[in-house]
Design a protein around this motif. Sequence first.
Motif, PDB file in Angstrom:
ATOM      1  N   ASN A  14       0.825  -1.207   0.000  1.00  0.00           N
ATOM      2  CA  ASN A  14       0.000   0.000   0.000  1.00  0.00           C
ATOM      3  C   ASN A  14       0.856   1.253   0.000  1.00  0.00           C
ATOM      4  N   ASP A  15       0.229   2.353  -0.340  1.00  0.00           N
ATOM      5  CA  ASP A  15       0.797   3.687  -0.167  1.00  0.00           C
ATOM      6  C   ASP A  15      -0.261   4.489   0.561  1.00  0.00           C
ATOM      7  N   GLN A  16       0.044   4.882   1.791  1.00  0.00           N
ATOM      8  CA  GLN A  16      -0.966   5.499   2.644  1.00  0.00           C
ATOM      9  C   GLN A  16      -1.169   6.986   2.402  1.00  0.00           C
ATOM     10  N   TYR A  17      -0.164   7.674   1.879  1.00  0.00           N
ATOM     11  CA  TYR A  17      -0.292   9.124   1.814  1.00  0.00           C
ATOM     12  C   TYR A  17      -0.073   9.740   0.441  1.00  0.00           C
ATOM     13  N   GLY A  18       0.590   9.038  -0.469  1.00  0.00           N
ATOM     14  CA  GLY A  18       0.956   9.674  -1.735  1.00  0.00           C
ATOM     15  C   GLY A  18       0.118   9.301  -2.938  1.00  0.00           C
ATOM     16  N   MET A  19      -0.821   8.362  -2.777  1.00  0.00           N
ATOM     17  CA  MET A  19      -1.591   7.828  -3.912  1.00  0.00           C
ATOM     18  C   MET A  19      -0.673   7.387  -5.044  1.00  0.00           C
ATOM     19  N   ASP A  20       0.451   6.763  -4.668  1.00  0.00           N
ATOM     20  CA  ASP A  20       1.448   6.303  -5.640  1.00  0.00           C
ATOM     21  C   ASP A  20       1.190   4.827  -5.939  1.00  0.00           C
ATOM     22  N   TYR A  21       0.614   4.567  -7.093  1.00  0.00           N
ATOM     23  CA  TYR A  21       0.260   3.201  -7.476  1.00  0.00           C
ATOM     24  C   TYR A  21       1.496   2.342  -7.697  1.00  0.00           C
ATOM     25  N   THR A  22       2.566   2.931  -8.203  1.00  0.00           N
ATOM     26  CA  THR A  22       3.800   2.175  -8.417  1.00  0.00           C
ATOM     27  C   THR A  22       4.426   1.776  -7.092  1.00  0.00           C
ATOM     28  N   LYS A  23       4.418   2.678  -6.119  1.00  0.00           N
ATOM     29  CA  LYS A  23       4.969   2.358  -4.801  1.00  0.00           C
ATOM     30  C   LYS A  23       4.176   1.227  -4.150  1.00  0.00           C
ATOM     31  N   ALA A  24       2.861   1.300  -4.215  1.00  0.00           N
ATOM     32  CA  ALA A  24       2.022   0.243  -3.647  1.00  0.00           C
ATOM     33  C   ALA A  24       2.277  -1.080  -4.368  1.00  0.00           C
ATOM     34  N   ALA A  25       2.399  -1.043  -5.695  1.00  0.00           N
ATOM     35  CA  ALA A  25       2.666  -2.257  -6.477  1.00  0.00           C
ATOM     36  C   ALA A  25       4.021  -2.846  -6.134  1.00  0.00           C
ATOM     37  N   SER A  26       5.029  -1.988  -6.004  1.00  0.00           N
ATOM     38  CA  SER A  26       6.368  -2.455  -5.646  1.00  0.00           C
ATOM     39  C   SER A  26       6.363  -3.147  -4.288  1.00  0.00           C
TER      40      SER A  26
END
Length: 119
Positions: A14-26
């Motif tokens: 997940n990414d809790q604050y940045g709405m970064d889909y790549t970070k959550a996917a990684s």
Amino acid sequence: MSEQRIIIEMGMGNDQYGMDYTKAASRAIEDAIRHSSLSIFASLDLSTDIMRVQVTIGVQEPDKVDIASLVSKLPRGHAEVRAVKGGLNVENPAGNTVVIASAAVEAFLPPQTGWTLRE
């Protein structure tokens, strides 16, 4: 049969604050990989270069995933990553959106001589 799947692992990130889909996917990929060990390569004296790694990422906005970045982080084999509609966006009353990604990481080998996987 051109390939045999030797492993499938699932992960969540997940990414809790940045709405970064790549970070959550990684993070989902890292979670899946942490649950696996490919000792078959050392046991059979095989190179990981013959392995194809197929990753499917589920997020609410697949077009916002940087596929090339995810491929570059996979440690072994020939990697393919695709993003599909899935995962979850959770709205926080405070204003941010938590992005949750799911990952399926699969590894495939061509048929080997001297040993076989059950079908």
